[in-house]
Design a protein around this motif. Structure first.
Motif, short mmCIF file in Angstrom:
data_model
loop_
_atom_site.label_atom_id
_atom_site.label_comp_id
_atom_site.label_asym_id
_atom_site.label_seq_id
_atom_site.Cartn_x
_atom_site.Cartn_y
_atom_site.Cartn_z
N TRP B 254 0.92 -1.28 -0.04
CA TRP B 254 0.08 0.14 -0.22
C TRP B 254 0.97 1.29 -0.18
CZ3 TRP B 254 -2.29 2.54 5.02
CH2 TRP B 254 -1.38 1.85 6.15
N PHE B 261 -4.40 5.95 1.13
CA PHE B 261 -5.51 6.03 2.10
C PHE B 261 -6.93 6.24 1.61
CE2 PHE B 261 -1.70 6.84 4.41
CZ PHE B 261 -1.91 6.22 5.54
N PHE B 263 -7.94 3.20 0.38
CA PHE B 263 -7.99 1.91 0.48
C PHE B 263 -8.98 1.20 -0.50
CE2 PHE B 263 -7.52 3.90 4.81
CZ PHE B 263 -6.52 3.16 5.29
N THR B 264 -8.61 1.28 -1.74
CA THR B 264 -9.28 0.85 -2.92
C THR B 264 -8.83 -0.56 -2.93
OG1 THR B 264 -7.88 1.56 -4.37
CG2 THR B 264 -9.76 2.93 -4.01
N PRO B 265 -9.69 -1.60 -3.46
CA PRO B 265 -9.19 -3.14 -3.43
C PRO B 265 -8.13 -3.28 -4.68
CG PRO B 265 -11.64 -2.92 -3.95
CD PRO B 265 -10.92 -1.49 -3.65
#
Lengths: 425, 425
Positions: B254, B261, B263-265
């Protein structure tokens, strides 16, 4: 029956873990409900870190490799972590980051699957898994011609078809705090011929984990959350001893070599978990991690993880009850399961509007939780509160909810300064 | 003409870099000739590390991600390192270990070669390269169906056939201190269509390096040797900007994501060198590294790397001259090239017998070098002495050779206690 501040104080007075709070430096005026993101500093850390810096590095220099056992530190700290996750001594190393360790074990699992069950070319995970886990899996699938299949929690069983090589899950969900039944899910995966890989980022030190009893295949976890290891502390990796010697992983650095100081040009992997080490480890950060892990081992004489779990559930139950009593009518929802068996050590609230600003307003009042954005569809914006039973008390919970009530009641969260987004949230 | 202690003192008196020694804590009674293994502690490190521990972690906790810029630290320290290796701002990150970073860039280089020059399936390196580099290359070759070809330095040109994808070399050899001509070797490799990957473990902070002028393709290096970053300090990685955006590497964590931040898959690599980051970095160790790098930047007002290089060559010349004068007849050979253009910042002596014990006897006298075993064939056992011009003086060299002379003259090295091998040497 209304819960009072006095009730909470009475719970603290009866708490067998109360004295453990003294192991930590809790900043004055802060109720820290973010130990699931970065654990609080143990009081022992500054002196121990200073010793590594001034004595081990500053004075003994290169001789510290022998004199202070630097080379064996990842295994030594790993053995301490092993006690918290039901792993045998010599099966865990503290090293690298969670992402790097996940790469190692997922890579090894894929090789194992290719050898034992050729044709299984799918990795299954949850769409709401912590993204870095998905990114690593995505990259490895791309490199190796596998397919990453992402599902919702309730779709996992159905996704375990005969072409699945590995089921890769985070035990406690970072957004919702929902916890999987580790033995049951592991057994279900293995009954279909898949290998089971657990990410314990939000479990190690937070809830009882028994990798051995669950007969899991691989696990990784984080050092800086409930293990209180400090910012960016090394992570850890465990491999079921039955698999450990079967494959080496491609991050085949010298710290994983059978005889690293013979400096031979050919890689010969060390036996067991040692082959999951790669390069030289950050000794200063590793020393801080050991201080953090030691705070959990200090709980062993107070009932250990079972006692921590009892307190954690009591804290989260109390928080949920108080939010229901005191914040009714303010549009808060609960994303964390009520069922104890499905709950980690955090509580996540939802709200259609203002979740980010409410978290900011709480932080300004000294109640530190965090915000996690929803994806607008299935997942709503989340106000996340972690409860570390080592240092959070019942009175803390009362005050935290009291502040939340005031922030909502007064509309304080609507102030512009609470609605400005930071780079990192 | 015999060199005297007074001559050496006179050299120190004229040394424009003399005052930089005050930046370091040199243990009393120690002449530390092992900065090529673990650099000496900067005096600034204890206070800065304590600040990160007690203030940033202990007090500001999770807010330090914004308040103290934790998330941008790898790039910020990387920018400082960039100034030492001829790299543009924004093209270096300080992160992970050298082994892990080598995995990233070699992996990226192999993908680049596969795209641009399919059919090139060989990686060429030196048999005497630092082993972890060879292990990582071996693992990647095995994963990707490439072949690792190991040659002696004089065979490199001939090995650059049309099927070579990458030439991977360490700029200064860890055993002998022999240095490659970076621009010439890079040009030779690229003229045959190969990509050039440099390991700067024994160069960064030790000798002038200009990756941009040499038009190298990829580079990695170590933080705890000449950069004085502390035990196991994070390493660094550089990618030529023309390649940086073309491929992502499989350690796709990440911290290398374009918008971590959110937080996408799905993984979407950040532009430039940021995509070579993976997981969360050890902030305490990273702070110590920054102190170390700052000692080199402090030399910028004293002539910078050019002045450090002049002094380094003067130190190694002096050491070689004194060994010749004072240790003649004791069976010592010289493994390090006399030609300045081919010499790093270390001197390696050989001896048919007792090299290990002589090093131990010297350490007991406070002269810290190290021993590297030969392979019995082409390479002899080595007594290795690193000369860090930031903190080593000419008088130190005189005393070091004086001790060496005494150890050999008296046969002190034959004592049993100097012949017991440690686990780590």
């Amino acid at each position: 029956m209304t819960i009072t501040l006095q009730d909470c104080r009475a719970l603290d007075a009866q708490d067998p873990l109360l004295s453990l709070r003294e192991l930590f430096h809790i900043p004055h005026g802060t109720i820290y409900l973010d130990g699931n993101s970065l654990g609080v500093m143990p009081r022992s850390a500054p002196a121990r870190v200073a010793e590594v810096v001034t004595l081990e590095w500053g004075t003994d220099l290169i001789q510290s490799w022998n004199k202070h056992g630097w080379f064996s530190k990842p295994g030594q700290v790993g053995d301490k972590i092993a006690r918290l996750i039901g792993a045998a001594p010599g099966t865990v190393v503290a090293t690298d980051s969670t992402s790097v360790n996940l790469f190692k074990v997922l890579s090894a699992a894929m090789h194992l699957a290719e050898a034992d069950s050729p044709g299984r070319k799918r990795i299954v995970s949850e769409r709401s898994n912590f993204p870095t886990d998905l990114y690593i899996a995505q990259a490895l699938c791309r490199e190796r011609g596998f397919e990453l299949v992402l599902v919702e929690p309730e779709e996992i069983s159905a996704a375990l078809t005969r072409d699945v090589a590995v089921l890769m899950l985070t035990h406690v969900n970072y957004r919702t705090g929902a916890m999987h039944d580790m033995p049951a899910v592991t057994a279900a995966a293995q009954s279909t011929g898949a290998l089971m890989l657990w990410d314990l980022a939000h479990s190690a030190g937070a809830v009882p984990v028994d990798l051995t009893a669950a007969n899991a295949d691989y696990a990784v976890g984080c050092g800086y959350k409930y293990l209180n290891g400090g910012p960016g502390a090394p992570a850890f990796v465990w491999v079921n001893p039955k698999h450990a010697d079967r494959f080496w992983q491609p991050l085949a650095g010298w710290w994983g070599h059978a005889t690293p100081f013979e400096f031979t040009p050919d890689y010969r992997p060390a036996p067991g978990i040692t082959r999951y080490q790669c390069g030289t480890q950050p000794m200063i950060s590793l020393a801080a991690l050991e201080c953090g892990v030691d705070t959990l081992l200090a709980a062993e004489t107070h009932g250990g993880m079972a006692a921590l779990r009892r307190k954690s559930l009591a804290l989260t139950d109390l928080f949920i009850s108080l939010v229901r009593e005191r914040c009714e009518g303010h549009g808060l929802g609960l994303a964390t399961p009520m069922d104890h068996a499905q709950r980690g050590s955090q509580v996540c609230l939802t709200r259609a509007e203002g979740a980010y600003a409410i978290v900011q307003a709480l932080i300004a009042r000294g109640v530190v939780g965090d915000f996690r954005a929803g994806d607008g569809d299935r997942h709503k914006d989340i106000l996340r509160f972690g409860f570390t039973p080592l240092y959070i008390g019942f009175e803390d919970v009362w005050h935290a909810v009291d502040h939340l009530h005031q922030v909502l009641q007064t509309g304080e969260w609507r102030r512009p300064e609470f609605n400005q987004k930071h780079a990192v949230t």
